[in-house]
Design a protein around this motif. Structure first.
Motif, short mmCIF file in Angstrom:
data_model
loop_
_atom_site.label_atom_id
_atom_site.label_comp_id
_atom_site.label_asym_id
_atom_site.label_seq_id
_atom_site.Cartn_x
_atom_site.Cartn_y
_atom_site.Cartn_z
N SER A 103 0.84 -1.21 0.00
CA SER A 103 0.00 0.00 0.00
C SER A 103 0.86 1.24 0.00
O SER A 103 0.54 2.25 -0.65
N SER A 104 1.96 1.16 0.73
CA SER A 104 2.82 2.33 0.80
C SER A 104 3.44 2.61 -0.58
O SER A 104 3.48 3.76 -1.04
N MET A 105 3.90 1.56 -1.27
CA MET A 105 4.46 1.77 -2.63
C MET A 105 3.38 2.28 -3.58
O MET A 105 3.59 3.25 -4.32
N ALA A 106 2.23 1.62 -3.55
CA ALA A 106 1.15 2.01 -4.48
C ALA A 106 0.72 3.45 -4.22
O ALA A 106 0.52 4.24 -5.15
N GLY A 107 0.62 3.80 -2.94
CA GLY A 107 0.18 5.15 -2.58
C GLY A 107 1.14 6.21 -3.10
O GLY A 107 0.72 7.22 -3.68
N GLU A 108 2.44 5.96 -2.90
CA GLU A 108 3.43 6.93 -3.37
C GLU A 108 3.38 7.07 -4.89
O GLU A 108 3.49 8.17 -5.43
N GLU A 109 3.23 5.95 -5.56
CA GLU A 109 3.25 6.00 -7.03
C GLU A 109 1.98 6.63 -7.58
O GLU A 109 2.02 7.40 -8.54
N ALA A 116 0.25 8.89 -6.15
CA ALA A 116 0.23 10.33 -5.86
C ALA A 116 0.80 11.13 -7.02
O ALA A 116 0.40 12.27 -7.27
N LYS A 117 1.72 10.51 -7.79
CA LYS A 117 2.37 11.25 -8.88
C LYS A 117 1.39 11.56 -10.00
O LYS A 117 1.30 12.69 -10.47
N TRP A 118 0.65 10.55 -10.45
CA TRP A 118 -0.23 10.81 -11.61
C TRP A 118 -1.55 11.45 -11.22
O TRP A 118 -2.21 12.07 -12.05
N LYS A 119 -1.89 11.34 -9.91
CA LYS A 119 -3.17 11.94 -9.50
C LYS A 119 -3.13 13.47 -9.56
O LYS A 119 -4.16 14.13 -9.47
N THR A 120 -1.93 14.04 -9.71
CA THR A 120 -1.82 15.49 -9.88
C THR A 120 -2.32 15.91 -11.26
O THR A 120 -2.50 17.10 -11.52
N GLY A 121 -2.46 14.93 -12.16
CA GLY A 121 -2.86 15.26 -13.54
C GLY A 121 -1.69 15.73 -14.38
O GLY A 121 -1.86 16.15 -15.52
N LYS A 122 -0.47 15.64 -13.81
CA LYS A 122 0.69 16.20 -14.53
C LYS A 122 1.50 15.15 -15.28
O LYS A 122 2.63 15.41 -15.70
N VAL A 123 0.95 13.93 -15.40
CA VAL A 123 1.69 12.85 -16.07
C VAL A 123 1.06 12.58 -17.44
O VAL A 123 -0.14 12.33 -17.55
N SER A 124 1.88 12.60 -18.46
CA SER A 124 1.41 12.36 -19.83
C SER A 124 1.08 10.87 -20.04
O SER A 124 1.87 9.99 -19.66
N GLY A 125 -0.08 10.59 -20.65
CA GLY A 125 -0.45 9.21 -21.01
C GLY A 125 -0.36 8.25 -19.85
O GLY A 125 -0.72 8.56 -18.71
#
Ligand SMILES: Cc1ncc(COP(=O)(O)O)c(C=O)c1O
Length: 471
Positions: free
Chosen positions: A41-47, A49-58
């Motif tokens: 859960s800790s790994m999944a949560g950290e990862e 968090a990155k794309w949930k900002t909407g700042k990751v392409s595709g």
């Protein structure tokens, strides 16, 4: 490249080193479920968090928490099921046939009957876009060998088509002839394709749209060429196959890209991208079942019993098949149109943002992949800056550029297009201030393009793989 240099590249990709235990053997005594779940859960949560900002392409074709939870629930029903065992698990072929038929229908399978009533679009499900493409290329190789006696097959592809085509060429001994694309429209030139057709040419490739720029090749012209020379024509809709049909229905000006073109003999369309299913599924379609036959495999006299499989994979989880089926049925046309509109609205606002920055130039006429470069600043400096603001673009090379592929996560973040535009403006200002200095991004992009450069990059990447696989 020294071990230390490789480590410097790889270290950022190994953030768990030293934080979580590594295992070189199966533990003698099993760990507690709670402990395992806590770490995961800790790994999944950290990862996440990155794309949930909407700042990751595709990359994350995620249609929201509720949709994902629902797919996971469906997956659980069939997670243990093997799609290969059609006698024990008849639900699998039932669901796969439905998914294939629904995809074919979306891509205007009905049109093939008007050209030849004996044709009928059919296909298989695969584990992803690459496998769909690889299967289609094998199909053309075997078709051309049997029907035309071609022993040294060649396939002509735009240089912008996905590397899975080159992978297939490498696996199956097919010469992949690349046609460069260039300004002003960055789509393949049909005359340049025609000039490369010879007696060994077995098929042509076009994209709808391609990965670097999201652009749709002049597929009508390629279709004519394929018909004229009686060769195959694969349209790669892995990326666009599940979104362009909805853009068209929404009234957007999308050129015809599917089985309505009489020369199109196969297509790939990824359910695990804009089909919003779980990762690990795609559909490959053929104009008729005669062609699909060349994809199948059978060993009638194996000691382990007869072994047949329609695709490259052996066993596959039925959970993925069920989740794909459930995604298509749950969203329905209405849902796909709604998601496509949301994506297009954000993409349009981002396109306008790029247009408003005079130092940046858009590549072609973008739809959902926004690709741009610059004659005035080093675009890789812009990328360096955008990284510092949490953005993750995809870098392009030869010529240098960057793209942002809009998916659902952008639609969940209010004001994302404004943030994108403002950060890009700051990125251009930063690039101006750094003129004449090397950009960090250029350490990786900017080496390839010559024989030696390509070899050096490949050696570096293989070294990185080796390091990533180390504990
Ligand atoms: C145009 C295109 N074709 C094929 C693929 C390969 O798909 P996959 O990564 O599912 O193998 C991609 C992936 O991004 C793509 O953009």
């Amino acid at each position: 490249m020294s071990d230390q240099e490789t480590n410097e590249i790889v270290d950022p990709f190994k953030p768990y080193k030293g934080r979580f235990e590594s295992f070189s053997a199966i533990p003698q005594k099993g760990r507690s479920k709670d402990k395992i779940f806590e770490e995961l859960s800790s790994m999944a949560g950290e990862e996440d968090a990155k794309w949930k900002t909407g700042k990751v392409s595709g990359t994350f074709y995620h249609a929201g928490e509720a949709h994902c939870e629902y797919l996971n629930k469906v997956f659980a029903l069939f997670s243990h099921v093997n799609t290969l065992q059609f006698d024990l698990c008849p639900s699998m072929f039932k669901m796969e046939s439905d998914v294939i038929a629904m995809t074919a229908n979306m891509l205007h399978a009905d049109a093939v009957k008007e050209v030849n009533p004996e044709d009928g679009v059919c296909g298989t499900m695969t584990s992803g876009g690459s496998e769909s493409i690889i299967m289609a290329m094998k199909t053309y190789r075997d078709w051309a060998r049997e029907e035309k006696g071609i022993k040294n097959p060649e396939i002509i592809m735009p240089h912008t088509a996905h590397p899975a085509f080159d992978k297939a060429g490498m696996y199956f001994g097919i010469k992949m002839v690349h046609i460069p694309v260039s300004e002003p429209d960055f789509r393949v030139d049909p005359e340049a394709v025609a000039a490369q057709i010879n007696d060994n040419t077995i098929a042509l490739v076009g994209s709808a749209g391609n990965y670097p720029y999201g652009l749709i090749d002049p597929l009508d012209k390629l279709s004519d060429l394929a018909l004229k020379h009686d060769i195959g024509f694969h349209v790669d809709g892995c990326l666009g196959g599940f979104i362009l049909p909805w853009f068209e229905k929404l009234g957007r000006d999308i050129p015809i890209f599917d089985f309505r073109l009489p020369g199109v003999t196969s297509m790939s369309a990824d359910t695990h991208k804009y089909g919003f299913a779980l990762k690990g599924t795609s559909v490959v379609l053929y104009r008729n079942s005669k062609l699909r036959r060349f994809q199948y495999f059978n060993t009638p006299d194996w000691a382990g019993g007869m072994y047949a499989s329609p695709t490259a994979a052996g066993s596959r989880s039925g959970g993925l098949t069920a989740a794909t089926w459930a995604s298509l049925l749950y969203l329905g046309e209405e849902g796909y149109l709604r998601e496509a509109k949301a994506i297009k609205d954000v993409a349009d606002a981002m396109i306008e943002g790029v247009k408003g920055i005079p130092e940046l130039s858009l590549v072609g006429d973008p739809t959902f992949v926004i690709s741009f470069g610059s004659d005035e600043v080093d675009i890789y400096h812009v990328n360096d800056f955008m990284n510092t603001r949490g953005w993750r673009f995809n870098c392009l090379q030869l010529p240098p550029g960057m793209h942002f592929c809009v998916t659902m996560p952008q639609t969940f973040v209010p004001g994302i297009a404004e943030t994108f535009t403002n950060d890009l403006k700051d990125g251009v200002a930063y690039a101006k201030s750094k003129a004449g200095t090397p950009a960090e991004t250029a350490a990786i992009y900017g080496i390839a393009g010559s024989l030696e450069g390509n070899q050096a990059v490949t050696e570096m990447v293989y070294g990185v793989f080796d390091h990533l696989y180390s504990l």
